[in-house]
Design a protein around this motif. Structure first.
Motif, mmCIF file in Angstrom:
data_model
loop_
_atom_site.group_PDB
_atom_site.id
_atom_site.type_symbol
_atom_site.label_atom_id
_atom_site.label_comp_id
_atom_site.label_asym_id
_atom_site.label_seq_id
_atom_site.Cartn_x
_atom_site.Cartn_y
_atom_site.Cartn_z
ATOM 1 N N GLY A 1 2.445 68.928 -7.493
ATOM 2 C CA GLY A 1 1.907 67.741 -8.156
ATOM 3 C C GLY A 1 1.076 68.125 -9.370
ATOM 4 O O GLY A 1 1.135 67.467 -10.415
ATOM 5 N N LEU A 2 0.300 69.197 -9.238
ATOM 6 C CA LEU A 2 -0.467 69.711 -10.371
ATOM 7 C C LEU A 2 0.491 70.137 -11.486
ATOM 8 O O LEU A 2 0.287 69.807 -12.652
ATOM 9 N N CYS A 3 1.523 70.851 -11.119
ATOM 10 C CA CYS A 3 2.503 71.300 -12.111
ATOM 11 C C CYS A 3 3.125 70.105 -12.833
ATOM 12 O O CYS A 3 3.284 70.122 -14.053
ATOM 13 N N GLN A 4 3.432 69.081 -12.086
ATOM 14 C CA GLN A 4 4.002 67.866 -12.671
ATOM 15 C C GLN A 4 3.030 67.234 -13.670
ATOM 16 O O GLN A 4 3.427 66.818 -14.761
ATOM 17 N N ARG A 5 1.736 67.165 -13.305
ATOM 18 C CA ARG A 5 0.722 66.601 -14.215
ATOM 19 C C ARG A 5 0.611 67.431 -15.498
ATOM 20 O O ARG A 5 0.485 66.881 -16.594
ATOM 21 N N ILE B 1 10.646 75.748 -12.075
ATOM 22 C CA ILE B 1 11.359 75.238 -13.244
ATOM 23 C C ILE B 1 11.523 73.720 -13.156
ATOM 24 O O ILE B 1 11.338 73.002 -14.133
ATOM 25 N N ALA B 2 11.841 73.218 -11.961
ATOM 26 C CA ALA B 2 12.022 71.772 -11.773
ATOM 27 C C ALA B 2 10.749 70.996 -12.091
ATOM 28 O O ALA B 2 10.808 69.852 -12.535
ATOM 29 N N HIS B 3 9.590 71.622 -11.875
ATOM 30 C CA HIS B 3 8.320 70.942 -12.143
ATOM 31 C C HIS B 3 7.759 71.260 -13.523
ATOM 32 O O HIS B 3 6.637 70.903 -13.836
ATOM 33 N N GLN C 1 1.376 66.107 -19.301
ATOM 34 C CA GLN C 1 0.348 66.175 -20.342
ATOM 35 C C GLN C 1 0.721 67.138 -21.464
ATOM 36 O O GLN C 1 -0.040 67.322 -22.406
ATOM 37 N N GLY C 2 1.881 67.744 -21.345
ATOM 38 C CA GLY C 2 2.339 68.645 -22.396
ATOM 39 C C GLY C 2 1.625 69.984 -22.416
ATOM 40 O O GLY C 2 1.588 70.651 -23.453
ATOM 41 N N ILE C 3 1.055 70.377 -21.281
ATOM 42 C CA ILE C 3 0.376 71.670 -21.190
ATOM 43 C C ILE C 3 1.382 72.688 -20.633
ATOM 44 O O ILE C 3 1.807 72.570 -19.487
ATOM 45 N N PRO C 4 1.774 73.666 -21.435
ATOM 46 C CA PRO C 4 2.725 74.658 -20.940
ATOM 47 C C PRO C 4 2.079 75.504 -19.841
ATOM 48 O O PRO C 4 0.882 75.785 -19.889
ATOM 49 N N PHE C 5 2.889 75.904 -18.862
ATOM 50 C CA PHE C 5 2.323 76.711 -17.778
ATOM 51 C C PHE C 5 3.341 77.682 -17.203
ATOM 52 O O PHE C 5 4.549 77.482 -17.314
ATOM 53 N N LEU C 6 2.784 78.731 -16.620
ATOM 54 C CA LEU C 6 3.563 79.723 -15.903
ATOM 55 C C LEU C 6 3.121 79.706 -14.447
ATOM 56 O O LEU C 6 1.937 79.520 -14.156
ATOM 57 N N VAL C 7 4.053 79.912 -13.547
ATOM 58 C CA VAL C 7 3.747 80.017 -12.124
ATOM 59 C C VAL C 7 3.735 81.498 -11.762
ATOM 60 O O VAL C 7 4.604 82.262 -12.197
ATOM 61 N N ILE C 8 2.727 81.882 -10.994
ATOM 62 C CA ILE C 8 2.611 83.255 -10.501
ATOM 63 C C ILE C 8 2.802 83.210 -8.992
ATOM 64 O O ILE C 8 2.191 82.389 -8.313
ATOM 65 N N SER C 9 3.654 84.091 -8.480
ATOM 66 C CA SER C 9 3.979 84.093 -7.058
ATOM 67 C C SER C 9 3.985 85.523 -6.531
ATOM 68 O O SER C 9 4.333 86.456 -7.256
ATOM 69 N N PRO C 10 3.625 85.676 -5.250
ATOM 70 C CA PRO C 10 3.641 87.028 -4.682
ATOM 71 C C PRO C 10 5.048 87.543 -4.387
ATOM 72 O O PRO C 10 5.240 88.725 -4.180
ATOM 73 N N VAL D 1 -10.422 68.738 -14.690
ATOM 74 C CA VAL D 1 -10.217 69.294 -16.029
ATOM 75 C C VAL D 1 -9.058 68.616 -16.737
ATOM 76 O O VAL D 1 -9.133 68.303 -17.923
ATOM 77 N N THR D 2 -7.976 68.378 -16.012
ATOM 78 C CA THR D 2 -6.779 67.820 -16.652
ATOM 79 C C THR D 2 -6.820 66.305 -16.780
ATOM 80 O O THR D 2 -5.929 65.724 -17.392
ATOM 81 N N SER D 3 -7.855 65.665 -16.236
ATOM 82 C CA SER D 3 -7.940 64.213 -16.341
ATOM 83 C C SER D 3 -8.526 63.759 -17.679
ATOM 84 O O SER D 3 -8.496 62.586 -18.004
ATOM 85 N N ILE D 4 -9.072 64.705 -18.441
ATOM 86 C CA ILE D 4 -9.619 64.375 -19.754
ATOM 87 C C ILE D 4 -8.800 65.097 -20.821
ATOM 88 O O ILE D 4 -8.267 66.172 -20.567
ATOM 89 N N PRO D 5 -8.684 64.501 -22.013
ATOM 90 C CA PRO D 5 -7.957 65.197 -23.074
ATOM 91 C C PRO D 5 -8.604 66.565 -23.300
ATOM 92 O O PRO D 5 -9.822 66.683 -23.324
ATOM 93 N N SER D 6 -7.776 67.562 -23.428
ATOM 94 C CA SER D 6 -8.338 68.897 -23.524
ATOM 95 C C SER D 6 -7.660 69.720 -24.594
ATOM 96 O O SER D 6 -6.691 69.297 -25.215
ATOM 97 N N THR D 7 -8.180 70.910 -24.741
ATOM 98 C CA THR D 7 -7.631 71.858 -25.697
ATOM 99 C C THR D 7 -6.917 72.993 -24.975
ATOM 100 O O THR D 7 -6.725 74.054 -25.546
ATOM 101 N N ILE D 8 -6.534 72.770 -23.738
ATOM 102 C CA ILE D 8 -5.857 73.809 -22.969
ATOM 103 C C ILE D 8 -4.508 74.107 -23.627
ATOM 104 O O ILE D 8 -3.692 73.216 -23.835
ATOM 105 N N LYS D 9 -4.305 75.365 -23.966
ATOM 106 C CA LYS D 9 -3.070 75.782 -24.636
ATOM 107 C C LYS D 9 -2.032 76.329 -23.670
ATOM 108 O O LYS D 9 -0.845 76.341 -23.966
#
Length: 126
Positions: free
Chosen positions: A69-73, A97-99, A77-86, A46-54
Motif C-alpha cells: 500500500g505504501l508502494c502504491q501511494r 514492479i506491479a506496485h 504521488q510520483g515518487i520513484p522508489f526501489l524495493v530492497i529484499s533479503p 511524510v508522504t501525506s504532505i507535498p514533499s521534495t522527496i526525489k
C-alpha cells in the motif's frame, strides 16, 4: 540556501533500526538528505504532505503485505522508489514492479553499484 538544503532528499524505510542507521549514514556521507523511517505510519505522515522527496528506498524485510500500500501511494504521488529484499523471489519482484517500483535490489547491497544506481535515478528525475 546551503548545500545540504539543495541536496536531493531520499526517503529510507526499514524495520531494522541498525540497518536504517547504517543506510542513512552512508547516504548522508554521499551528500544526500535522508528521511529515515522505521514504520509505515511514519512514512504515511511524510508522504501525506507535498514533499521534495526525489527517491525512496523501501526495505520490505519485516513488513507485512501492507507495505505494498505504501508502494502504491509512492507511485500515485510520483515518487520513484526501489524495493530492497533479503532474497530473490519472483513473487517479490513481480509485486514490486506491479506496485510501481523502478527495480528490486537484493541484500547484501554492493555499495558502489547501489550508489551509482541512486545517482543515475536521481539524474533521470531532474
Amino acid at each position: 540556501m546551503t548545500d545540504e538544503d539543495s541536496a536531493p532528499v531520499i526517503l529510507a524505510v526499514d524495520r531494522n533500526q541498525r540497518n536504517l542507521e547504517l543506510l542513512s549514514q552512508f547516504l548522508k556521507q554521499q551528500g544526500y538528505q535522508v528521511l529515515a523511517k522505521i514504520s509505515l505510519e511514519e512514512v504515511g505522515e511524510v508522504t501525506s504532505i507535498p514533499s521534495t522527496i526525489k527517491l525512496a528506498l523501501i526495505d520490505i524485510s519485516g513488513f507485512d503485505a501492507s507495505v505494498w500500500g505504501l508502494c502504491q501511494r509512492l507511485r500515485e504521488q510520483g515518487i520513484p522508489f526501489l524495493v530492497i529484499s533479503p532474497r530473490q523471489y519472483a513473487a517479490i519482484q513481480q509485486a514490486s514492479i506491479a506496485h510501481g517500483a523502478l527495480g528490486l535490489l537484493n541484500k547484501p547491497l554492493m555499495m558502489r553499484e547501489f550508489l551509482q544506481l541512486i545517482r543515475d535515478l536521481l539524474k533521470g528525475s531532474e
